[in-house]
Design an enzyme around this catalytic site. Structure first.
Site, PDB file in Angstrom:
ATOM      1  CD  GLU A 169      63.937  21.482  61.837  1.00  0.00           C
ATOM      2  OE1 GLU A 169      64.837  21.175  61.022  1.00  0.00           O
ATOM      3  OE2 GLU A 169      62.914  20.807  62.016  1.00  0.00           O
ATOM      4  CG  HIS A 193      45.733  46.895  57.895  1.00  0.00           C
ATOM      5  ND1 HIS A 193      45.119  48.126  57.897  1.00  0.00           N
ATOM      6  CD2 HIS A 193      46.622  46.909  56.867  1.00  0.00           C
ATOM      7  CE1 HIS A 193      45.595  48.856  56.896  1.00  0.00           C
ATOM      8  NE2 HIS A 193      46.521  48.140  56.255  1.00  0.00           N
ATOM      9  CE  LYS A 246      60.502  13.536  62.839  1.00  0.00           C
ATOM     10  NZ  LYS A 246      61.699  13.301  62.051  1.00  0.00           N
TER      11      LYS A 246
HETATM   12  O1  LIG Z   1      62.870  14.510  54.800  1.00  0.00           O
HETATM   13  P1  LIG Z   1      62.416  13.878  56.051  1.00  0.00           P
HETATM   14  O2  LIG Z   1      63.373  12.883  56.582  1.00  0.00           O
HETATM   15  O3  LIG Z   1      61.027  13.284  55.887  1.00  0.00           O
HETATM   16  O4  LIG Z   1      62.314  14.983  57.146  1.00  0.00           O
HETATM   17  C1  LIG Z   1      61.457  16.081  57.036  1.00  0.00           C
HETATM   18  C2  LIG Z   1      61.636  17.027  58.202  1.00  0.00           C
HETATM   19  O5  LIG Z   1      61.302  16.322  59.360  1.00  0.00           O
HETATM   20  C3  LIG Z   1      61.814  16.641  60.566  1.00  0.00           C
HETATM   21  O6  LIG Z   1      61.162  16.289  61.654  1.00  0.00           O
HETATM   22  C4  LIG Z   1      63.018  17.457  60.725  1.00  0.00           C
HETATM   23  O7  LIG Z   1      62.980  18.196  61.916  1.00  0.00           O
HETATM   24  C5  LIG Z   1      63.203  18.376  59.563  1.00  0.00           C
HETATM   25  O8  LIG Z   1      64.485  18.933  59.628  1.00  0.00           O
HETATM   26  C6  LIG Z   1      63.014  17.629  58.266  1.00  0.00           C
HETATM   27  O9  LIG Z   1      63.223  18.516  57.195  1.00  0.00           O
END
Ligand SMILES: O=P(O)(O)OC[C@H]1O[C@H](O)[C@H](O)[C@@H](O)[C@@H]1O
Length: 476
Positions: A297, A318, A439
């Protein structure tokens, strides 16, 4: 004890393949100025560099503040489900797997009688979550839900399902004493939920992003519950902070974080596009998963960056061994080796294993009486040499022991190298804009309010055009 030993970053076998020394000398001033920007908060996204000195004082006060909760949880629970994804889970899982017994039954009954940790919210797969629910019936579980934003789909859904499980099993009142939240200190849905339901909650500082958060309550609360020596873990990181950031330590020879950052950037700029972290025990696989998120990331920006991969040896010799030896020469290997192999067993039963004398006629009598760790060491040396003969630049981290102090030290060094390397390459190692694309598509397709226009657009893109496919067997 530990202080007399040293973490070693050995790049001899990089040099055997590529003239790294000359390049490092040219890169040193760039690395030093990247380091200065990171420490002084003058680089890109300085609002996410709070982790740099957090281990110095704040982590200590976290250890103090979680003490009571740790006792309470250990008194009523023999299992704790940690709900989270990415930086909210990977570091904890890595340290837990490396430093506690692999077999939960031994962990609980023979060693320190601490709760076992289970994981949820790191996927949306029905099969594993439903099996976890089956397993929880045999335990008296608690739940720690970790999400900085408080709005990530995977942990939010797992939390709903597991909360319902606890409510149904214990009643809402008792269930509320078994739920703990770790989230943003001021905002977000999870904080609101925690307040409304009186769940004890712990902060993830605003200025620390998920993949740099292992030394905050994110890692410290569940690890303390599991019996990992979190005081030592933080102490190791604190020492790494001093060693990495010191004004006086600009020398690549005594500052492994700078040196590692430099070697990665130079190899990347010279056609090596993939770095594989090679670990040498199944218990270290989680460390590689943490490392992949940290560098993936952070580095993957502006259509550039090393691709972080991993291999677990000797198992993967292997399977991937052939590729390492003879495949395309676009990868380099970074090994994580433990000098004192016995330290691996110290956390458990302090057991040395010797190859026994058996009348098996299996062709391995020549190893009778040898210790398994000796065989491992020979396998490592043989691999390093073969790979470097195969023109794979081979970098070796040698950790004196696998314990909380040294793991804390090494993890901090990697975080620091990641920040410095990103700045030295001119990218921002503290954001992750690309993750938002997946997302947003998912939210739109799931019908999240506010995403309707985008949903229609995505559906039409998914259904338009000719479908190109190949069909297999028809079911009877
Ligand atoms: O802790 P949160 O806000 O749930 O995020 C959890 C994870 O989700 C993501 O999509 C980010 O790319 C990560 O960097 C992060 O650690």
């Amino acid at each position: 004890m530990t202080q007399e030993k040293r973490l070693v970053l050995d790049w001899t076998k990089v040099h055997d393949v590529f003239p790294i020394e000359k390049h490092l000398a040219n890169e040193t001033s760039n690395l030093i100025s990247a380091k200065k920007s990171l420490v002084s908060g003058k680089g890109k996204s300085p609002e996410f560099t709070g982790w740099v000195d957090y281990v110095k004082e704040e982590a200590q006060s976290v250890l103090h503040s979680i003490k009571k909760q740790v006792e309470t949880i250990c008194n009523h629970s023999d299992a704790v489900v940690v709900v989270g994804i990415g930086g909210s889970l990977l570091g904890t899982k890595a340290v837990y797997e490396a430093l506690t017994h692999s077999f939960a039954i031994v962990n609980q009954e023979s060693l320190h009688r601490r709760p076992v940790l289970f994981w949820a919210g790191h996927h949306i797969a029905l099969d594993e979550l439903s099996e976890l629910l089956d397993a929880l019936d045999s335990y008296s579980p608690s739940l720690i839900v970790v999400s900085k934003s408080g709005g990530t789909t995977e942990p939010a859904l797992a939390f709903r399902i597991l909360k319902k499980y606890l409510d149904d099993r214990f009643g809402t009142e008792e269930a509320s004493h078994r739920i703990f939240a770790i989230t943003d200190p001021n905002d977000g849905t999870l904080l609101k939920i925690a307040k409304e339901n009186n769940y004890p909650h712990f902060p993830i500082p605003k200025n620390i992003g998920g993949r740099y958060s292992i030394f905050t309550p994110v890692g410290l609360l569940p690890l303390a519950i599991s019996g990992v020596n979190v005081t030592e873990f933080v102490a190791g990181a604190e020492q790494a902070f001093y060693d990495s950031t010191s004004e006086k330590n600009h020398s690549l020879e005594t500052n492994p974080a700078l040196c590692y950052a430099g070697i990665r950037n130079i190899l990347y700029a010279n056609k090596y596009k993939i770095e594989s972290l090679c670990t040498w025990s199944p218990k270290a696989k989680g460390i590689a998963e943490w490392w992949k998120q940290l560098f993936g990331e952070s580095d993957g920006k502006e259509n550039s960056g090393l691709f972080p991969a991993s291999a677990n040896f000797t198992t993967d010799l292997h399977s991937l061994g052939q590729y390492f030896q003879d495949g395309e020469r676009h990868l380099f290997a970074t090994h994580l080796k433990v000098a004192d192999e016995y330290s691996l067993a110290k956390g458990s039963l302090k057991r040395k294993i010797k190859i026994p004398n058996c009348s098996l006629n299996d062709g391995f009598d020549f190893l009778t009486g040898q210790e398994l760790s000796h065989v491992q060491n020979e396998a490592q040396q043989g691999t390093f040499l073969a790979h470097s003969d195969g023109k794979v630049p081979t970098l070796i981290w040698e950790l004196p022991e696998m314990n909380a102090w040294w793991l804390g030290y090494w993890m901090y060094i990697n975080m620091f190298a990641c920040g410095v390397g990103g700045y030295a390459r001119g990218i921002n190692p503290f954001d992750q804009p690309g993750v938002e694309d997946y997302k947003n598509n998912m939210f739109a397709l799931m019908g999240k309010p506010g995403h309707a226009d985008k949903a229609a657009q995505i559906r039409s893109r998914l259904s338009s055009g000719n479908r190109l496919r190949s069909l297999g067997h028809t079911s009877k």
